[in-house]
Design an enzyme around this catalytic site. Structure first.
Site, PDB file in Angstrom:
ATOM      1  CB  SER A 298      -0.955  -0.039   1.199  1.00 14.67           C
ATOM      2  OG  SER A 298      -1.916   0.966   1.116  1.00 14.67           O
ATOM      3  CE  LYS A 323      -5.022  -2.239   0.975  1.00 15.46           C
ATOM      4  NZ  LYS A 323      -5.214  -0.840   0.557  1.00 15.46           N
TER       5      LYS A 323
END
Length: 483
Positions: A298, A323
């Site tokens: 992320s 992600k």
């Protein structure tokens, strides 16, 4: 008479449900059909509540319907948050909570061939899970004797989190065959953000998670380095991510112009571009190596991608988690919420890395154990041999650690001494806190130091390819192979 009434009731309901379903399924997906599906759901809800053999709490049906609806999207980041999970989320973002310190994920579907075991995305540094040696990619097969493939993510979290001081028993699977039990004691988990120090003339900056305080802590680290460093290592390994605003602020300290990250959605208000400020960065031209692994996800992938696409850093380690989506938490009432994916983020070269990850410019992997080595490692952990020895020999020095590792190697000859030293060292440090770095064991860090000390960094980083260039190469290769 009662039987005929029951049959009549069932027939009426069947006709109603069949009628609505036929209308809905016979039309294209429009606002009209959406409304008809809602009527069908309301009808089933009402029928179950009135006719189920036992009295039903409407809240149970409500929660079940929401869970099922969001799980149908097959997105592990879109989910219903009941009161307990919502509280866990608040605890995490506020800075501390009671638990074992593991960021985890769990597939929705479970099959006999591929059970939906919990996977460790990353251990949180200086927590019970981290000190026990649990690694990114490990599978949690069971928690307190319950098979994790048979329960929901919320139920797993409810077991892992709870009263501080209580034990939680895990069965861990690493690789294909290595399984071993781990007992963790819940502790107050403080969500850390930044650690830093110097290794010779190189600044070492470990960003553990991106919270509202991260940019300020990074600036403190950079201020402490001043002009005394000739290179910088940014360690993003096992960083599970965090706030997109936080990582944009951190990236802005190294990028002096252009896009840092952009988000794209079918909703116009979710489309945004985070751009570097026009001011000159303090560390412009400073050689930077970024350490990544499969626990980097992320927001840590946003920073890695931004520095890579701008040819400002050289990436060392292992491909990241992948992600590339952005979630929003939407409150439904005073006690529950939903978390839903609203957009995907794109690197400066306009690439989304969701389910793909970011490859390192130089791959450095830790050696894997042989099948015999995995069995020996599992046996060593099961017997608690190291734990018992360290307990009997407190305050071991590095020389004593090395000596004991040699002794262990005579018995566990399929495990190399560096791994054994690491295992002993981790046990020694469990009570005193994690070391900032471990040059004896960490071959990725030592490679980064070697690059900064011995190689022509400007030429090295100039030859790296942006993520878009790498993506185009893969697509071209796939097209050629199909011909």
């Amino acid at each position: 008479m009662k039987k005929s009434k029951l049959l009549l009731t069932v027939s009426v309901i069947f006709i109603f449900v069949t009628n609505v379903f036929s209308q809905a399924s016979g039309k294209p997906e429009t606002k009209s059909s959406s409304r008809e599906y809602m009527e069908l759901m309301n009808g089933v809800f009402d029928f179950v509540e009135r006719n189920y053999v036992d009295e039903v709490d409407p809240a149970v049906l409500y929660r079940g319907a929401l869970k099922g609806m969001l799980e149908a999207l097959n997105d592990p980041y879109t989910l219903y948050l009941d009161q307990s999970t919502s509280r866990s989320l608040n605890d995490t973002t506020s800075g501390q909570f009671g638990g074992v310190g593991l960021s985890i994920s769990k597939p929705f579907s479970s099959t006999p061939d591929k059970p939906a075991y919990v996977e460790v995305a990353s251990p949180i540094e200086d927590t019970p899970g981290f000190r026990a040696g649990i690694q990114a990619g490990d599978l949690i097969i069971s928690v307190n004797g319950t098979d994790t493939s048979t329960i929901t993510m919320e139920e797993v979290l409810d077991i892992l989190r709870g009263k501080v001081g209580e034990k939680v028993d895990l069965l861990i699977r690493r690789g294909k065959n290595m399984e071993f039990p781990v007992t963790l004691v819940r502790a107050i988990i403080e969500v850390p953000t930044v650690k830093y120090g110097k290794i010779g003339n190189t600044g070492y900056l470990k960003i553990i998670e991106f919270t509202p305080q991260t940019a300020e802590r990074v600036q403190q680290a950079l201020d402490s380095f001043g002009k005394s460093i000739t290179g910088l290592i940014i360690d993003l390994r096992n960083n599970p991510g965090g706030l997109i605003t936080s990582v944009a602020d951190v990236a802005d300290k190294f990028i002096d112009s252009g896009t840092i990250v952009s988000t794209k959605s079918r909703l116009a208000f979710e489309n945004s571009v985070f751009t570097a400020s026009s001011r000159k960065t303090t560390f412009k031209g400073l050689p930077i190596v970024v350490l990544i692994n499969k626990g980097s996800a992320s927001a840590s992938e946003i920073l890695s991608g931004a520095l890579k696409d701008n040819h400002l850093a050289y990436l060392v380690g292992q491909r990241t988690y992948g992600k590339g989506s952005v979630q929003q938490v939407i409150p439904l009432s005073g006690t529950d919420k939903i978390k839903i994916t609203m957009a995907r983020y794109y690197t400066p070269s306009d690439v989304n890395i969701d389910k793909i990850g970011i490859p390192p410019d130089r791959e450095i992997l830790f050696p894997t154990l042989s099948e015999k080595g995995e069995k020996q490692y599992a046996d060593l952990l099961k017997d608690n041999e190291v734990e018992k020895y360290v307990e009997a020999h407190p305050n071991m020095t590095e020389q004593q650690i090395a000596s004991y590792a040699k002794t262990l190697r005579a018995k566990y000859n399929e495990i190399d001494e560096r791994n054994l030293r690491k295992l002993v060292r981790n046990e020694v440090n469990r009570k005193v806190g994690t070391m900032l770095y471990d040059l004896d064991w960490d071959i990725q860090l030592t490679e980064a130091l070697s690059i900064l000390a011995k190689e022509n960094f400007s030429e090295l980083v100039k030859k790296t390819k942006t993520l878009k260039e790498l993506q185009d190469e893969v697509e071209k290769k796939e097209k050629t192979e199909k011909k």
